[in-house]
Enzyme design. Sequence first.
Site, PDB file in Angstrom:
ATOM      1  N   ARG A   1       6.681   8.674   0.943  1.00  0.00           N
ATOM      2  CA  ARG A   1       7.109   7.316   1.323  1.00  0.00           C
ATOM      3  C   ARG A   1       8.351   7.262   2.216  1.00  0.00           C
ATOM      4  NH1 ARG A   1       5.842   7.000  -4.091  1.00  0.00           N
ATOM      5  NH2 ARG A   1       4.117   5.643  -4.733  1.00  0.00           N
TER       6      ARG A   1
ATOM      7  N   ASP B   1       6.801  17.510  -4.839  1.00  0.00           N
ATOM      8  CA  ASP B   1       7.144  16.181  -4.321  1.00  0.00           C
ATOM      9  C   ASP B   1       7.111  15.170  -5.448  1.00  0.00           C
ATOM     10  OD1 ASP B   1       4.557  15.016  -4.701  1.00  0.00           O
ATOM     11  OD2 ASP B   1       3.974  15.327  -2.620  1.00  0.00           O
TER      12      ASP B   1
ATOM     13  N   TYR C   1       0.848  -1.207   0.000  1.00  0.00           N
ATOM     14  CA  TYR C   1       0.000   0.000   0.000  1.00  0.00           C
ATOM     15  C   TYR C   1       0.881   1.255   0.000  1.00  0.00           C
ATOM     16  CZ  TYR C   1      -2.496   3.902   2.134  1.00  0.00           C
ATOM     17  OH  TYR C   1      -2.984   5.153   2.411  1.00  0.00           O
TER      18      TYR C   1
ATOM     19  N   HIS D   1       1.598  12.682  -7.227  1.00  0.00           N
ATOM     20  CA  HIS D   1       1.091  11.788  -6.186  1.00  0.00           C
ATOM     21  C   HIS D   1       2.032  10.576  -6.016  1.00  0.00           C
ATOM     22  CE1 HIS D   1      -2.922  11.889  -4.065  1.00  0.00           C
ATOM     23  NE2 HIS D   1      -2.501  10.724  -3.631  1.00  0.00           N
TER      24      HIS D   1
ATOM     25  N   GLY E   1      -2.606   9.192   3.698  1.00  0.00           N
ATOM     26  CA  GLY E   1      -3.753   8.591   4.366  1.00  0.00           C
ATOM     27  C   GLY E   1      -3.311   7.400   5.197  1.00  0.00           C
TER      28      GLY E   1
ATOM     29  N   TYR F   1      -9.594  16.788   0.689  1.00  0.00           N
ATOM     30  CA  TYR F   1     -10.241  16.104  -0.437  1.00  0.00           C
ATOM     31  C   TYR F   1     -11.728  16.395  -0.358  1.00  0.00           C
ATOM     32  CZ  TYR F   1      -6.610  12.589  -1.679  1.00  0.00           C
ATOM     33  OH  TYR F   1      -5.497  11.929  -2.124  1.00  0.00           O
TER      34      TYR F   1
ATOM     35  N   ARG G   1      14.430  10.945  -2.780  1.00  0.00           N
ATOM     36  CA  ARG G   1      14.927   9.879  -1.913  1.00  0.00           C
ATOM     37  C   ARG G   1      16.271  10.221  -1.281  1.00  0.00           C
ATOM     38  NH1 ARG G   1      10.493   9.047  -2.544  1.00  0.00           N
ATOM     39  NH2 ARG G   1       9.397   7.233  -3.384  1.00  0.00           N
TER      40      ARG G   1
HETATM   41  C1  LIG Z   1       0.700   5.727   1.478  1.00  0.00           C
HETATM   42  C2  LIG Z   1       0.413   7.039   0.808  1.00  0.00           C
HETATM   43  C3  LIG Z   1      -0.793   7.689   1.061  1.00  0.00           C
HETATM   44  C4  LIG Z   1      -1.048   8.916   0.461  1.00  0.00           C
HETATM   45  N1  LIG Z   1      -2.203   9.590   0.778  1.00  0.00           N
HETATM   46  C5  LIG Z   1      -2.396  10.840   0.305  1.00  0.00           C
HETATM   47  C6  LIG Z   1      -3.514  11.600   0.718  1.00  0.00           C
HETATM   48  O1  LIG Z   1      -4.324  11.156   1.523  1.00  0.00           O
HETATM   49  N2  LIG Z   1      -3.653  12.857   0.193  1.00  0.00           N
HETATM   50  C7  LIG Z   1      -2.763  13.394  -0.694  1.00  0.00           C
HETATM   51  O2  LIG Z   1      -2.932  14.530  -1.135  1.00  0.00           O
HETATM   52  N3  LIG Z   1      -1.695  12.687  -1.088  1.00  0.00           N
HETATM   53  C8  LIG Z   1      -1.484  11.434  -0.614  1.00  0.00           C
HETATM   54  N4  LIG Z   1      -0.366  10.740  -0.996  1.00  0.00           N
HETATM   55  C9  LIG Z   1       0.620  11.361  -1.900  1.00  0.00           C
HETATM   56  C10 LIG Z   1       1.687  12.116  -1.101  1.00  0.00           C
HETATM   57  O3  LIG Z   1       1.154  13.253  -0.489  1.00  0.00           O
HETATM   58  C11 LIG Z   1       2.830  12.567  -2.014  1.00  0.00           C
HETATM   59  O4  LIG Z   1       2.317  13.331  -3.075  1.00  0.00           O
HETATM   60  C12 LIG Z   1       3.667  11.417  -2.555  1.00  0.00           C
HETATM   61  O5  LIG Z   1       3.873  10.419  -1.582  1.00  0.00           O
HETATM   62  C13 LIG Z   1       5.016  11.953  -3.014  1.00  0.00           C
HETATM   63  O6  LIG Z   1       5.807  10.979  -3.572  1.00  0.00           O
HETATM   64  P1  LIG Z   1       6.959  10.188  -2.762  1.00  0.00           P
HETATM   65  O7  LIG Z   1       6.238   9.147  -1.956  1.00  0.00           O
HETATM   66  O8  LIG Z   1       7.766   9.610  -3.863  1.00  0.00           O
HETATM   67  O9  LIG Z   1       7.686  11.183  -1.896  1.00  0.00           O
HETATM   68  C14 LIG Z   1      -0.100   9.487  -0.430  1.00  0.00           C
HETATM   69  C15 LIG Z   1       1.094   8.807  -0.685  1.00  0.00           C
HETATM   70  C16 LIG Z   1       1.359   7.607  -0.074  1.00  0.00           C
HETATM   71  C17 LIG Z   1       2.672   6.922  -0.355  1.00  0.00           C
END
Ligand SMILES: Cc1cc2nc3c(=O)[nH]c(=O)nc-3n(C[C@H](O)[C@H](O)[C@H](O)COP(=O)(O)O)c2cc1C
Length: 372
Positions: free
Chosen positions: A324, A300, A26, A269, A81, A131, A304
């Site tokens: 992440r 973003d 996930y 995302h 989330g 959201y 890393r």
């Molecule tokens: C497990 C997980 C849950 C996420 N949930 C949300 C969320 O609820 N709302 C949102 O705007 N972005 C969400 N994102 C996206 C992150 O805010 C972000 O844009 C993204 O993780 C950036 O990429 P990176 O993981 O490579 O740093 C989520 C990302 C992950 C990995």
Amino acid sequence: MPSQIFTVEDARAKAKRRLPKMVFDYIDGAAGNERLAAENISAFENVKLQPRALVNVENRKLNKSFLGRDWGLPFGIAPMGMCDLAWPGADEMLAAAATKFNIPLALSTMASSTIEQTRERTGENAWFQFYVSGSKEPAMKLIDRVAAAGYTNLLFTVDVPQVAPRVRDLRNGFQAPLKIGPKQFIDFALHPQWSISSLLKGVPTLANVETEADGQFKRDSGRGGVDWDFLNYLRDYWPHKLIVKGVLSTQDAVRMKQAGVDGIYVSNHGGRQLDSAPPSVVVLPLMRKALGEEYPILLDSGIRDGESIVKALALGADFVMMGRPYSYAIGADGQRGLDTVVELLAGQISAAMAQIGVTDIATLDTHNLFNY
Ligand SMILES: Cc1cc2nc3c(=O)[nH]c(=O)nc-3n(C[C@H](O)[C@H](O)[C@H](O)COP(=O)(O)O)c2cc1C
């Protein structure tokens, strides 16, 4: 024993061993064939920094002002989330790190901690990610709560008109809130440390949105009703800073700026929505050009290491976020893992600044890039 985490990849590998497969997937997974998730990282590798010699770099300043505040570091925690899946208590750990390092923590609409708890835990370092799903009224009630709790930065996420199919989640039968059938039971039984801790703390829920009872919000339900009219409405409604998250089109960004939005958050995302979208770092220079020198830009997706943060700032981002890496860190070694990852990223930034002759992070620009 020290944490044995020297890179974000170390944290990822350790988290992969400690977490149930469904949980790791996930966090780690992405949309489609997961090509973009990989390209987000490789696109940074294609950008090169320009080393410089004979600059006195004994003192280096990593703190940066952004959105009217001074932050301890030029990066923050992107909204995620159900962070508590990474380890029970993850939300508290993130809040503690946000306070300790003076960095922003963006609380997701889909978080397992309440709006009020998070504001209490980390004060003005807390931002809220918004959201809209279904009808406008419950969404605006949520906004009222966010304002009443004292938040002044709202990230409005616009790149999830529909939650993209994520193959790993489909295969693992992942659902939010969690549903535990025989397949998941075996996965959990094979990872007893996580499972026992989760049992003791309680399986994470969505703390700020109604889920089943009246159908106000379901993770998979359509969020596609949001349009420019709604953005204008939200702009009038929310009296503080409004940042739009998940923007990859310069045309959209310019129109958002004209609509009175206070900043653009360039993001795909983390590759979790459209596998064929461009890497954020490729879009970034175009965004800076379209929005002008002074307009606030966040970025973003795929960061890393510290050098990538330096590159993003040199290419025109004012501030960067990561998702992440923090979840990997918590999954690997809880609070200690998280603090270690923040410290190692800061150390990598500082080391890169020394090599390219930069003493103040705020001065980074395209001159610090090779052949740009
Ligand atoms: C497990 C997980 C849950 C996420 N949930 C949300 C969320 O609820 N709302 C949102 O705007 N972005 C969400 N994102 C996206 C992150 O805010 C972000 O844009 C993204 O993780 C950036 O990429 P990176 O993981 O490579 O740093 C989520 C990302 C992950 C990995």
